[in-house]
Design an enzyme around this catalytic site. Structure first.
Site, mmCIF file in Angstrom:
data_model
loop_
_atom_site.group_PDB
_atom_site.id
_atom_site.type_symbol
_atom_site.label_atom_id
_atom_site.label_comp_id
_atom_site.label_asym_id
_atom_site.label_seq_id
_atom_site.Cartn_x
_atom_site.Cartn_y
_atom_site.Cartn_z
ATOM 1 C CE LYS A 36 -4.075 -2.162 2.181
ATOM 2 N NZ LYS A 36 -4.952 -2.143 3.379
ATOM 3 C CE1 TYR A 71 -9.438 -3.020 0.758
ATOM 4 C CE2 TYR A 71 -8.567 -1.128 -0.436
ATOM 5 C CZ TYR A 71 -8.373 -2.236 0.373
ATOM 6 O OH TYR A 71 -7.105 -2.558 0.801
ATOM 7 C CG ASN A 119 -3.620 -2.079 6.793
ATOM 8 O OD1 ASN A 119 -3.481 -1.534 5.700
ATOM 9 N ND2 ASN A 119 -4.616 -2.891 7.067
ATOM 10 C CG HIS A 176 -5.324 -6.270 -0.291
ATOM 11 N ND1 HIS A 176 -6.527 -6.375 0.359
ATOM 12 C CD2 HIS A 176 -5.389 -7.122 -1.354
ATOM 13 C CE1 HIS A 176 -7.298 -7.249 -0.287
ATOM 14 N NE2 HIS A 176 -6.626 -7.706 -1.331
ATOM 15 C CD GLU A 204 -8.819 -9.158 -3.449
ATOM 16 O OE1 GLU A 204 -9.595 -8.912 -2.510
ATOM 17 O OE2 GLU A 204 -7.654 -9.581 -3.284
#
Ligand code: IDP
Ligand code: MG
Length: 156
Positions: free
Chosen positions: A9, A49, A112, A115, A126
């Site tokens: 990310k 998402y 965080n 993913h 995905e």
């Protein structure tokens, strides 16, 4: 063999941690099938998402994931989805166990680092969002027969 979609990310790329995180997966034995650096646009973020669209954190999540470039990868391993999730650790670094990627490299309860797909269905969806079939490299690794025991005919 199971393929999983991994995204490093914006905070991982901005903090210069992409290489270290990729190294963890390489050292574990994951095979890299595809990898690219992109900036996720709003449309793609909403597709990725969509399951979280009713959550209170959704607007901030879209802002976060579109804010700066990310590394998107397809990685492959036996039981790869679960193994990658275990390596990532709990959702936020403040709670994730030491030894996990989030546990070792993060503290935030919003950013965080990474993913990873959470099921075979999610992985298939995905991967298709970010890569075409032709993007996925299929190749034999030189060390394959030492990463797995292939004496029985399939990797164990
Ligand atoms: P996961 O990434 O560990 O599977 P999920 O609960 O599926 O976690 O949430 C997806 C992503 O949404 C998280 O990785 C994180 O970026 C963001 N997120 C989840 N919960 C919160 C929250 O409470 N505040 C801010 N962001 C959140
Ligand atoms: Mg999730």
């Amino acid at each position: 063999m199971e393929k999983t979609l991994i995204i490093l990310k914006p905070d991982a790329v901005q903090r210069g941690m992409a290489g270290r995180i990729i190294t963890r997966f390489e050292e574990k034995g994951f095979q890299i099938c595809a990898m690219k650096l992109i900036t996720i646009d709003k449309n793609l973020a909403e597709k990725h998402y969509g399951v979280h669209k009713d959550k209170p954190f959704y607007p901030r999540l879209l802002q976060y994931i579109t804010s700066s470039p990310v590394v998107v990868m397809v990685l492959q391993a036996v039981n790869g989805i679960a193994v990658a999730r275990k390596m990532m650790g709990a959702t936020f670094g403040s709670k994730a166990e030491p030894g996990t990627i989030r546990g070792d490299f993060g503290l935030s309860n919003s950013f965080n680092l990474i993913h990873g797909s959470d099921s075979p269905e999610a992985a298939a969806q995905e991967i298709a969002l970010y890569f075409s079939k032709e993007d996925l490299q299929s190749y034999e690794r030189a060390n394959e027969k030492w990463v797995y025991d292939v004496s029985g005919g399939s990797p164990e």
